[in-house]
Design an enzyme around this catalytic site. Structure first.
Site, mmCIF file in Angstrom:
data_model
loop_
_atom_site.group_PDB
_atom_site.id
_atom_site.type_symbol
_atom_site.label_atom_id
_atom_site.label_comp_id
_atom_site.label_asym_id
_atom_site.label_seq_id
_atom_site.Cartn_x
_atom_site.Cartn_y
_atom_site.Cartn_z
ATOM 1 N N GLU A 1 3.540 15.922 -16.261
ATOM 2 C CA GLU A 1 2.914 16.649 -17.373
ATOM 3 C C GLU A 1 2.084 17.815 -16.856
ATOM 4 O O GLU A 1 2.129 18.917 -17.414
ATOM 5 C CB GLU A 1 2.031 15.704 -18.199
ATOM 6 C CG GLU A 1 1.363 16.399 -19.376
ATOM 7 C CD GLU A 1 0.301 15.549 -20.055
ATOM 8 O OE1 GLU A 1 -0.781 16.087 -20.351
ATOM 9 O OE2 GLU A 1 0.557 14.347 -20.292
ATOM 10 N N SER B 1 3.274 3.318 -21.625
ATOM 11 C CA SER B 1 4.637 3.462 -21.123
ATOM 12 C C SER B 1 5.319 2.105 -20.943
ATOM 13 O O SER B 1 6.398 2.025 -20.357
ATOM 14 C CB SER B 1 4.623 4.220 -19.788
ATOM 15 O OG SER B 1 3.744 3.597 -18.869
#
Length: 313
Positions: free
Chosen positions: A127, A295
């Site tokens: 990211e 996640s």
């Protein structure tokens, strides 16, 4: 023994869930779908999707790929990825999380306005690499909120107007600690900045203050923290399930560990240890809490909880 499964503050966030849904739908219709990097930072889930036909590739392989469908995961990508896709006739399915996409636009706007950009985040996190790409790779990345790493602080130019933003999965307290320490650093360097100004939208205030911050941490993730603390304290032992690569998993596990020192990190059931389920007196513990990262798929949490009930309760 009672096994409690946390369904309120564990499991996929909406961005990851959307990516998984799109990947599954694509794989039902066609084989040969590529994913640039692990579709999610959870090895067990990645293997499940690969069994359905997903092909995980790294950046060098992506750069050589031609005429193929590629999934862009929730973490997002820098502009160079899209340029490569265009050159190589790659069909992209872009599932960048909307929160991340907004942050990418923020970084681009700040760069256009001439700000020195500091990102609170992890240097090699995908990211962060994507965000930095959207500001021409000019951002300074700081992982240590206490400014203890000279390699992170030396590149800071105290003479430049500066903006602080954050990787979406970092901890809120660390972000505001970093803001405070940056204010002190700039003051010591002769820039009496005072408290940095918080901005909600970029470019709307004219002129923009010289020293600003924008809290870009995803609240769907950070709001889980208190619930996870309460869940950890409510159970005698905690089994925290996440991928070793998960940045969010590391943050949330630390929260569990602080709330309940008898917290244990696993990726899958094979890592469970029998001694975790008995007291020092040899008695079976009364309650086990099973939780995980944003996640971590719910099916994996259920698998772990069921395994504990079947083998240790």
């Amino acid at each position: 023994m009672k096994v409690n499964l946390d369904r309120n503050s564990s499991g996929f966030c909406f961005g990851v869930q959307s990516t998984i849904n799109v990947a599954e739908e694509k794989l039902r219709k066609e084989k040969g779908l590529y994913s640039l990097g692990d579709v999610v930072h959870n090895e067990v889930e990645v293997k499940r999707l690969e069994a359905l036909g997903l092909i995980t590739i790294d950046t060098p392989a992506f750069n050589e790929l031609k005429n193929a469908p590629v999934l862009i995961r929730a973490h997002g990508e820098p502009p160079s990825t899209y340029e490569t896709a265009n050159r190589n006739n790659l069909t992209l399915t872009d599932t960048t999380c909307p929160v991340v996409a907004k942050l990418q636009r923020t970084a681009s706007q700040l760069n256009e306005l001439g700000y020195q950009i500091i990102i609170y985040g992890k240097h090699l996190h995908p990211e962060v690499i994507g965000i930095n790409g959207h500001c021409q790779n000019r951002a300074l990345i700081i992982k240590h909120a206490d400014l203890s790493d000279p390699e992170e602080t030396l590149p800071i130019d105290l003479s430049k107007k500066t903006a602080l933003i954050s990787q979406t999965t970092m901890d809120v307290s660390g972000f505001y600690e970093l803001k405070k320490n940056l204010e002190k650093l700039f003051s010591k360097g002769g820039r009496e900045t005072g408290p940095w100004a918080e901005v909600k939208s970029i470019g709307e205030a004219e002129p923009m203050p010289e020293f600003i911050f924008k809290d870009t941490i995803c609240r769907q993730i950070s709001n889980r923290n208190q619930k996870l603390q309460d869940f950890s304290r409510a159970n005698e032992r905690i089994i925290f399930v996440a991928g070793k690569k998960s940045s969010n998993g590391q943050v949330l596990y630390a929260i569990c560990k602080e709330a309940n020192p008898e917290s244990h990190f696993i990726e899958d059931v094979e890592e469970l240890q029998s001694e975790w389920f008995t007291t020092t007196q040899g008695k079976t513990v009364e309650s086990i809490g099973v939780c995980g990262a944003t996640s971590t798929p719910m099916w994996l949490l259920e698998k772990v909880a069921n395994h504990i009930e079947a083998h240790y309760a």
